[in-house]
Scaffold this motif. Structure first.
Motif, mmCIF file in Angstrom:
data_model
loop_
_atom_site.group_PDB
_atom_site.id
_atom_site.type_symbol
_atom_site.label_atom_id
_atom_site.label_comp_id
_atom_site.label_asym_id
_atom_site.label_seq_id
_atom_site.Cartn_x
_atom_site.Cartn_y
_atom_site.Cartn_z
ATOM 1 N N TYR A 1 4.963 1.252 1.271
ATOM 2 C CA TYR A 1 5.422 -0.215 1.421
ATOM 3 C C TYR A 1 5.627 -0.551 0.653
ATOM 4 O O TYR A 1 4.583 -0.871 -0.027
ATOM 5 C CB TYR A 1 4.410 -0.995 2.796
ATOM 6 C CG TYR A 1 3.890 0.561 3.950
ATOM 7 C CD1 TYR A 1 3.381 0.750 3.627
ATOM 8 C CD2 TYR A 1 4.704 0.203 5.226
ATOM 9 C CE1 TYR A 1 2.458 1.966 4.930
ATOM 10 C CE2 TYR A 1 4.754 0.849 6.329
ATOM 11 C CZ TYR A 1 3.747 1.700 6.423
ATOM 12 O OH TYR A 1 3.314 2.435 7.192
ATOM 13 N N TYR B 1 -3.352 -9.582 -5.705
ATOM 14 C CA TYR B 1 -4.342 -9.516 -4.202
ATOM 15 C C TYR B 1 -3.783 -10.074 -3.101
ATOM 16 O O TYR B 1 -3.548 -9.903 -1.926
ATOM 17 C CB TYR B 1 -5.678 -8.880 -4.257
ATOM 18 C CG TYR B 1 -5.954 -8.479 -3.126
ATOM 19 C CD1 TYR B 1 -7.524 -8.817 -2.722
ATOM 20 C CD2 TYR B 1 -5.702 -7.193 -2.228
ATOM 21 C CE1 TYR B 1 -7.801 -8.678 -1.481
ATOM 22 C CE2 TYR B 1 -5.607 -6.861 -1.008
ATOM 23 C CZ TYR B 1 -7.128 -7.229 -0.819
ATOM 24 O OH TYR B 1 -7.847 -6.722 0.354
ATOM 25 N N MET C 1 -2.128 -0.838 -5.493
ATOM 26 C CA MET C 1 -1.389 -1.451 -4.776
ATOM 27 C C MET C 1 -1.390 -2.888 -5.264
ATOM 28 O O MET C 1 -2.171 -3.360 -6.174
ATOM 29 C CB MET C 1 -2.499 -1.830 -3.929
ATOM 30 C CG MET C 1 -3.150 -0.909 -2.814
ATOM 31 S SD MET C 1 -4.281 -0.718 -2.276
ATOM 32 C CE MET C 1 -3.969 -1.823 -1.502
ATOM 33 N N SER D 1 4.858 7.554 -0.847
ATOM 34 C CA SER D 1 5.848 7.027 0.287
ATOM 35 C C SER D 1 4.949 5.332 0.109
ATOM 36 O O SER D 1 4.068 5.383 0.630
ATOM 37 C CB SER D 1 5.379 7.883 1.771
ATOM 38 O OG SER D 1 5.774 7.181 2.152
ATOM 39 N N TYR E 1 -0.171 -10.648 -1.410
ATOM 40 C CA TYR E 1 0.080 -9.676 -0.447
ATOM 41 C C TYR E 1 -0.879 -9.039 0.627
ATOM 42 O O TYR E 1 -0.890 -8.440 1.269
ATOM 43 C CB TYR E 1 0.566 -8.248 -1.027
ATOM 44 C CG TYR E 1 -0.146 -7.642 -1.292
ATOM 45 C CD1 TYR E 1 -0.565 -8.192 -3.056
ATOM 46 C CD2 TYR E 1 -1.216 -6.491 -1.110
ATOM 47 C CE1 TYR E 1 -1.567 -7.438 -3.923
ATOM 48 C CE2 TYR E 1 -2.058 -6.201 -2.253
ATOM 49 C CZ TYR E 1 -1.810 -6.386 -3.669
ATOM 50 O OH TYR E 1 -2.738 -5.458 -4.701
ATOM 51 N N THR F 1 1.332 -1.330 0.264
ATOM 52 C CA THR F 1 0.392 0.045 0.055
ATOM 53 C C THR F 1 0.539 0.650 -0.155
ATOM 54 O O THR F 1 1.914 1.198 0.217
ATOM 55 C CB THR F 1 -1.106 0.324 1.093
ATOM 56 O OG1 THR F 1 -1.890 1.396 1.097
ATOM 57 C CG2 THR F 1 -0.300 0.070 2.443
ATOM 58 N N PHE F 2 -0.089 2.344 -0.011
ATOM 59 C CA PHE F 2 0.707 3.448 -0.400
ATOM 60 C C PHE F 2 0.319 4.824 -0.285
ATOM 61 O O PHE F 2 -0.933 4.677 -0.392
ATOM 62 C CB PHE F 2 1.909 3.623 -1.736
ATOM 63 C CG PHE F 2 0.477 3.895 -2.547
ATOM 64 C CD1 PHE F 2 -0.022 2.312 -3.516
ATOM 65 C CD2 PHE F 2 0.783 4.989 -3.376
ATOM 66 C CE1 PHE F 2 -1.144 3.044 -4.743
ATOM 67 C CE2 PHE F 2 -0.888 4.875 -4.704
ATOM 68 C CZ PHE F 2 -1.170 3.828 -4.861
ATOM 69 N N CYS F 3 0.860 5.779 -0.281
ATOM 70 C CA CYS F 3 -0.347 7.038 -0.342
ATOM 71 C C CYS F 3 1.049 8.513 -0.747
ATOM 72 O O CYS F 3 1.602 8.081 -1.750
ATOM 73 C CB CYS F 3 -0.136 7.791 1.038
ATOM 74 S SG CYS F 3 1.126 8.950 1.531
ATOM 75 N N ASP G 1 9.404 -10.791 5.462
ATOM 76 C CA ASP G 1 7.512 -10.784 6.106
ATOM 77 C C ASP G 1 6.905 -9.159 6.320
ATOM 78 O O ASP G 1 6.328 -9.542 6.737
ATOM 79 C CB ASP G 1 7.683 -11.796 6.938
ATOM 80 C CG ASP G 1 7.642 -13.034 6.717
ATOM 81 O OD1 ASP G 1 8.806 -13.821 6.744
ATOM 82 O OD2 ASP G 1 6.918 -14.459 5.813
ATOM 83 N N ILE G 2 7.826 -8.732 6.327
ATOM 84 C CA ILE G 2 6.888 -6.853 6.565
ATOM 85 C C ILE G 2 7.585 -6.247 5.422
ATOM 86 O O ILE G 2 8.851 -6.443 4.459
ATOM 87 C CB ILE G 2 7.064 -6.516 7.733
ATOM 88 C CG1 ILE G 2 9.094 -6.313 8.185
ATOM 89 C CG2 ILE G 2 7.050 -7.410 9.142
ATOM 90 C CD1 ILE G 2 9.275 -5.497 9.216
ATOM 91 N N GLN H 1 9.722 0.767 4.339
ATOM 92 C CA GLN H 1 8.640 1.978 3.249
ATOM 93 C C GLN H 1 9.841 3.165 2.739
ATOM 94 O O GLN H 1 11.463 3.154 3.054
ATOM 95 C CB GLN H 1 8.758 3.120 4.910
ATOM 96 C CG GLN H 1 7.694 2.701 4.929
ATOM 97 C CD GLN H 1 6.347 4.247 6.065
ATOM 98 O OE1 GLN H 1 7.418 4.788 7.027
ATOM 99 N NE2 GLN H 1 6.059 5.100 5.494
ATOM 100 N N LYS I 1 -2.354 -9.748 3.817
ATOM 101 C CA LYS I 1 -2.278 -10.597 4.593
ATOM 102 C C LYS I 1 -0.583 -9.415 5.563
ATOM 103 O O LYS I 1 -0.977 -9.166 6.689
ATOM 104 C CB LYS I 1 -1.603 -12.008 5.385
ATOM 105 C CG LYS I 1 -2.954 -12.195 5.139
ATOM 106 C CD LYS I 1 -1.803 -14.040 6.069
ATOM 107 C CE LYS I 1 -1.181 -14.945 4.826
ATOM 108 N NZ LYS I 1 -0.781 -15.861 5.602
ATOM 109 N N HIS I 2 -0.469 -8.715 4.461
ATOM 110 C CA HIS I 2 0.451 -7.555 4.553
ATOM 111 C C HIS I 2 -0.296 -5.889 5.145
ATOM 112 O O HIS I 2 1.099 -5.357 4.872
ATOM 113 C CB HIS I 2 1.551 -7.506 3.979
ATOM 114 C CG HIS I 2 2.112 -8.646 4.094
ATOM 115 N ND1 HIS I 2 3.316 -9.315 5.351
ATOM 116 C CD2 HIS I 2 2.558 -9.931 3.077
ATOM 117 C CE1 HIS I 2 4.167 -10.611 4.786
ATOM 118 N NE2 HIS I 2 3.160 -10.796 3.818
ATOM 119 N N LEU I 3 -1.194 -5.939 4.888
ATOM 120 C CA LEU I 3 -1.950 -5.129 4.950
ATOM 121 C C LEU I 3 -2.601 -4.591 6.056
ATOM 122 O O LEU I 3 -2.763 -4.876 6.776
ATOM 123 C CB LEU I 3 -2.949 -4.569 3.713
ATOM 124 C CG LEU I 3 -3.234 -4.698 2.967
ATOM 125 C CD1 LEU I 3 -4.467 -5.211 1.637
ATOM 126 C CD2 LEU I 3 -2.176 -4.026 1.790
#
Lengths: 391, 320, 350
Positions: free
Chosen positions: B255, B313, B279, B253, B316, B234-236, B262-263, B266, B318-320
């Motif tokens: 992720y 989708y 995304m 910016s 990833y 995800t991002f902004c 696993d994480i 940024q 579960k990483h949101l």
């Protein structure tokens, strides 16, 4: 000698006070700001400093005001000299956790009447600066709180399939509610869904009008024991409190629907005997600094199933005249002295069940939720207050 | 070689403080070269005036001017001054009870050596050349050998134009050290490698690695080298300028979940219009020229799309 | 009131820690030791509470990363005070008293060496009338020491006796950072540093972390053979401003001692970062001449910020576990010149 855990002693909010929140309260010092809220709370409780056994202070990072452990220099001004004094700091949830620590002083039977105050005079520095001071070796991608949360708002929109104007509905609602709250910072007339959607995108997908202001302000509560509360006018009885924390970054941590929030809520409802929050809770003050957090927290708290929180917003359920009004005071979107915001939520919930919320009063509110969160959506503090004295 | 990497950091801000009426009155007095105290409900004169009465808790209103000279009630010698103190060579601090006050005021005392001071000696204010309404309008105290004590209480304090604010710069220097795990991560980056660590308990790969797995609380120690490509979870899009910002907006910016991690980390996404970032987009690191590398993630200037199809989708979610 | 005991204590302290100011690296082994001592795992801990300061670390929210050391998924019931961890212990004790939990793990940490501690602490003072002069902690202590000397409460020999005894006792403390028996004469022949203080009168700047485990009733008995039952726990604060309170006595320490009840105390650990402050506290706590003070060496042997107060309680608890005493006292202080004080009395019986 006790082997089984005793139940908490009854405690109630008997006095509430807050400041007129503004971008810059240049008319007062830090002590003056706190005293404005404290003096109102004591007057509301019909008490003086002599009646108070202990003082609990809450505020967010000391960097905001550039004073380390300010409760020390404020001790005399806050009426704490000669008494016990504590200062809580749990990031953004601090206003809420401070109220919970204050309540525990009474619930444990240690004290009878405590004064608690949470404040922030962030105009003395600059909130964005204080939140974004560069740390060596780390990429300075960070752009304040909004920059941190915006990607997770995007994730929520994707996961839930929510239409993109939901955030604007929340913003318009909260800003219009604030018009009925004389203490709120923002009194922006004429906010509509359209005007919010027309405002500048700050951290896509979060717009300017969907973002909390930076405010100077304070909030104070007097929390008292059963005997005192029974002799006072319309106490807000504390039915349940809960706090939970989780790490900032962990593999597969859910930043949209954090586990700590869900578990805190589950514990809260259990303590309060609430089986259906949507039905049992009359209104809620929840910590929404960016508009999309309303549907997210509605799900996290269990008012709606996962992915459906936005429907409550869209249908007007959370409007002031809706079935479950949320942020009747205008919420964090209308006033955000960071250290105080959590306590303001707890205080506004108490005002509702005391029937003292004035123009933003929800008719016949008897049970209300106060909620705060902090950090990277990792610290949660919440309480349920009610007009009825618990058994 | 040191176990950990460290770098100096300065945390500084010029705090703009509103004083309220009591502190404002005191500072206004200083601007006008008068020392103003308050008479409390006990009858005592306190300098500086407390904002609220110690007994009644009422706001202070009874202001009294005291003399600019008085007596040393205690003193100490500072052989190694720190930054910002009234002198940058050895000097004395003193608690000075000004004539007319019942309690002492803390300030510096300008004497050549600790042998030149004693409790009970007479001192007087040395005013700053320019007084602005700050405690530093008193530059320091100095010995006052002339004459007997001046008149005590000079009566109600004269009031000039109110002081409502004061600027107090606060600047602190720190040496910031990274943890050993972070240090080895940054050292790896200096060699163009992205190295995470696996938790022995849950098996998850953390990048940057942590001192302890946040879930299990045990040290992560198995090094896992990761490729420099991954998926945008995800991002902004940052549009807003702010104090201290180092990258020009608008910028993305994001992720980025590196393959095998696993994480997400940024970072910035560039070389694509901001409104085309998605995304699930597949991205790869763009490294700065090797000669510009240091022990920092900024060796990677940004990530850019690889052109591969977006990640599913489910990969990833579960990483949101 | 529920019976609550101190059943575990661990610490790490050193002159200079070269790792991150979040101190996770120090906390992980400290927690592990607490689990070994008590037989608890992290799942047995009902509530976590920490004490630390952003300004020590130089960044906001510095306590947040320390939560990693807990292993906080599933989520934990956790809180934090921006004070010495002795006050985190107070918050945790309250939580247990409400009945919400039966066990708690309290921890403190701080990397004072990251900045210039005696300068950083000037930010604790009045921001309008004191901090702009940057009064350092040693100078403030010097003013207090001289006041006491002028009043005839103590002299340099009395201060040196405190140091001599503390440094001799510190020899037996493997965690002490400064130690080494020296006679009063030797100490008095050392050069004056910040008149009237010599360097040895001032605590060493120390980095470190510590943790204490609290448990109620039977949980305490299952964790520890001889729990240190908390018989009194109280804290009070005086005004900060130097003209608003007596500086050679400590009214808040006296109040805390009265509220906690100090009769029969045999051994006490006093948090006195300057030698003369031990003399202030002995008086304020009304300790008899037979009471053993600071067998660990006290803060003069090691003074990790935001942890040293908690460690006094831990050290005092240890004396009970080891059977050296039946009634002990741990004291913690916060703010300049003994402004705020906490007293914790413990006993071998409830």
């Amino acid at each position: 000698m006790t082997t089984t855990a005793p139940t908490k002693q009854r405690a109630a909010v008997v006095g509430v006070g807050q400041t007129h929140h503004r971008a810059k309260r240049q008319d007062v010092s830090m002590a003056g700001l706190c005293r404005e809220a404290i003096d109102r709370a004591l007057a509301d409780a019909g008490m003086t400093f002599d009646d108070i056994d202990a003082v609990i202070v809450g505020k967010a990072p000391d960097l905001f005001e550039g004073v380390m452990m300010p409760e020390l220099f404020l001790a005399e001004a806050l009426g704490a000299a000669g008494k016990p004094l504590l200062r809580v700091h749990t990031a953004g949830s601090v206003g809420g956790s401070t109220a919970i620590v204050a309540a525990s002083l009474v619930q444990s039977g240690v004290h009878r009447r405590v004064l608690t105050v949470a404040y922030e005079k962030q105009s003395e520095s600059n909130a964005m600066w204080a939140l974004s001071v560069p740390v060596p070796f780390v990429m300075p991608v960070h752009a304040g709180a909004g920059g941190y949360f915006a990607p997770h708002v995007r994730s929520y929109i994707r996961r839930s399939g929510a239409p993109t104007h939901i955030g604007a509905i929340v913003a318009a609602k909260d800003r219009n509610n604030a018009l009925k709250n004389p203490f709120a910072h923002l009194h922006n007339e004429g906010t509509t869904v359209e005007s919010v959607l027309a405002s500048q995108m700050l951290w896509d997908p979060i717009r300017y009008d969907e973002t909390c202001p930076s405010s100077d302000g304070a909030c104070a509560l007097v929390i008292a024991d059963d005997d005192t509360a029974r002799g006072s006018v319309s106490p807000a009885w504390i039915h349940a409190t809960a706090m939970r924390s989780e790490p900032t970054t962990a593999a597969e941590r859910d930043q949209v629907n954090p586990q700590a929030g869900r578990e805190a809520a589950a514990s809260l409802w259990k303590q309060a005997g609430v089986t259906d929050p949507r039905r049992d809770i009359d209104c809620a003050e929840i910590y929404v600094p960016f508009s999309w957090f309303e549907p997210m927290w509605l799900e996290n708290l269990g008012f709606a199933d996962e992915g459906e929180g936005w429907q409550l917003t869209e249908k007007g359920v959370t409007a002031l005249d809706g079935d479950l009004p949320v942020n009747m005071s205008g919420g964090v979107l209308s006033s955000n002295p960071i250290g105080a915001s959590g306590m303001l939520r707890f205080a506004e919930a108490a005002l509702q069940v005391r029937g003292q919320a004035g123009e933003h009063q929800v008719d016949r509110a008897r049970r209300a939720l106060g909620h705060a969160y902090g950090g990277g959506s990792q610290f949660f503090a919440m309480w349920v207050v009610g007009a009825d004295r618990p058994d | 070689m040191a176990r950990t990497l460290s770098q100096p950091v300065t945390v500084a801000f010029d705090y703009t403080r509103s004083t309220g009426p009591v502190v404002g009155r005191f500072l206004g007095g200083l601007r006008d070269r008068a020392v103003v105290g308050a008479r409390t409900s006990t009858g005592e004169v306190v300098v500086p005036p407390p904002e609220f009465d110690p007994v009644t808790h009422e706001p202070t209103t009874d202001f009294v001017e005291v003399a600019p000279s008085g007596t040393v009630v205690s003193w100490t010698w500072t052989p190694e001054p720190v930054k910002g103190q009234p002198f940058d060579r050895p000097f004395a601090w003193a608690l000075v009870q000004l004539d007319g006050a019942d309690s002492p005021l803390l300030h510096a005392l300008d004497v050549a050596s600790p042998h030149a001071i004693e409790t009970g000696m007479r001192v007087r204010v040395r005013w700053a050349e320019e007084t602005v309404g700050a405690i530093t309008d008193i530059a320091c105290f100095e010995p006052d050998d002339d004459g007997p004590p001046t008149d005590a209480v000079r009566g109600a304090a004269p009031e000039g134009e109110a002081v409502t604010g004061v600027v107090t710069p606060v600047s602190l220097d720190y040496t910031y050290a990274a943890s050993p795990e972070e240090s080895s991560f940054y050292s790896g980056l200096a060699e163009g490698r992205i190295v995470g660590q696996r938790c022995p308990a849950c098996g998850k790969v953390y990048v940057p690695p942590r001192g302890a797995c946040p879930v299990d609380g045990v040290p992560t120690d198995e090094e896992v080298e990761l490729p420099d490509r991954g998926t945008v979870t995800t991002f902004c899009i940052v549009n807003v300028p702010f104090l201290g910002q180092r990258i020009q907006p608008p910028y993305v910016s994001a992720y980025v979940l590196l393959d095998g991690a696993d994480i997400a980390i940024q970072h910035l996404i560039q070389e694509v219009p901001a409104d085309e970032v998605r995304m699930g987009m597949r991205v790869e690191a763009v490294w700065r020229p090797r000669e510009e590398w240091g022990t920092t993630i900024e060796n990677i200037a940004h990530f850019r799309p690889t052109g591969e199809p977006d990640a599913d989708y489910e990969t990833y979610r579960k990483h949101l | 009131m529920r019976d609550v005991a101190v059943v575990g204590f661990a610490q790490r302290q050193m002159k200079e820690f070269d790792g991150s100011p979040t101190c996770v690296e120090l906390l992980v082994p400290v927690f592990r030791e607490c689990y070994e001592q008590t037989g608890f795992t992290r799942k047995d801990i009902g509530f976590w509470c920490s004490g630390s300061s952003d300004y020590l670390a130089g960044r906001s929210f510095s306590f947040v990363s320390a939560v990693d050391a807990i292993g906080a998924l599933p989520p934990v019931n956790e809180s934090h005070v921006e004070m010495d961890a002795a006050w985190a212990l107070y918050e945790a004790w309250l939580k247990i008293q409400t009945g919400e939990v039966d066990t708690a793990l309290v921890y403190g940490f701080g990397k004072a060496s990251a900045g210039v501690l005696r300068r950083t602490l000037a930010l604790q003072l009045d921001p309008y009338t004191m901090t702009p002069l940057w009064p350092d902690t040693v100078s403030l202590a010097g003013l207090q020491a001289r006041l006491g000397m002028d009043e005839g409460r103590w002299d340099e020999a009395a201060m040196a006796s405190v140091v001599a005894r503390s440094m001799a006792d510190a020899e037996d403390n493997p965690d002490a950072v400064r130690k080494g028996a020296r006679s009063v004469e030797e100490l008095l022949s050392a050069p004056m540093y910040a008149d009237p203080l010599r360097k040895h009168d001032c605590a060493p700047v120390t980095d470190g972390a510590a943790a204490i485990v609290l448990a109620a009733g039977d949980r305490a008995r299952e964790a520890c053979e001889r729990p240190a039952w908390i018989t009194g726990l109280a804290h009070h604060v005086d005004p900060l401003h130097l003209g608003s309170r007596p500086l050679t006595t400590s009214p808040s320490a006296s109040r805390a001692a009265s509220a906690a009840g100090v009769d029969g105390v045999e051994v006490t650990e006093l948090h006195a970062p300057f030698s003369h402050q031990e003399l202030v506290l002995r008086d304020a706590l009304r300790l008899g001449p037979d009471v053993r003070v600071n067998p660990s060496g006290g803060a003069l042997a090691a003074n990790p910020m935001f942890t040293a107060g908690l460690s006094r309680i831990g050290e005092a608890a240890r004396r009970i576990w080891q059977g050296d005493a039946d009634r002990t006292l741990g004291h913690a202080t916060s703010g300049p010149l003994l402004q705020q004080n906490l007293v914790c009395t413990m006993g071998a019986t409830t």
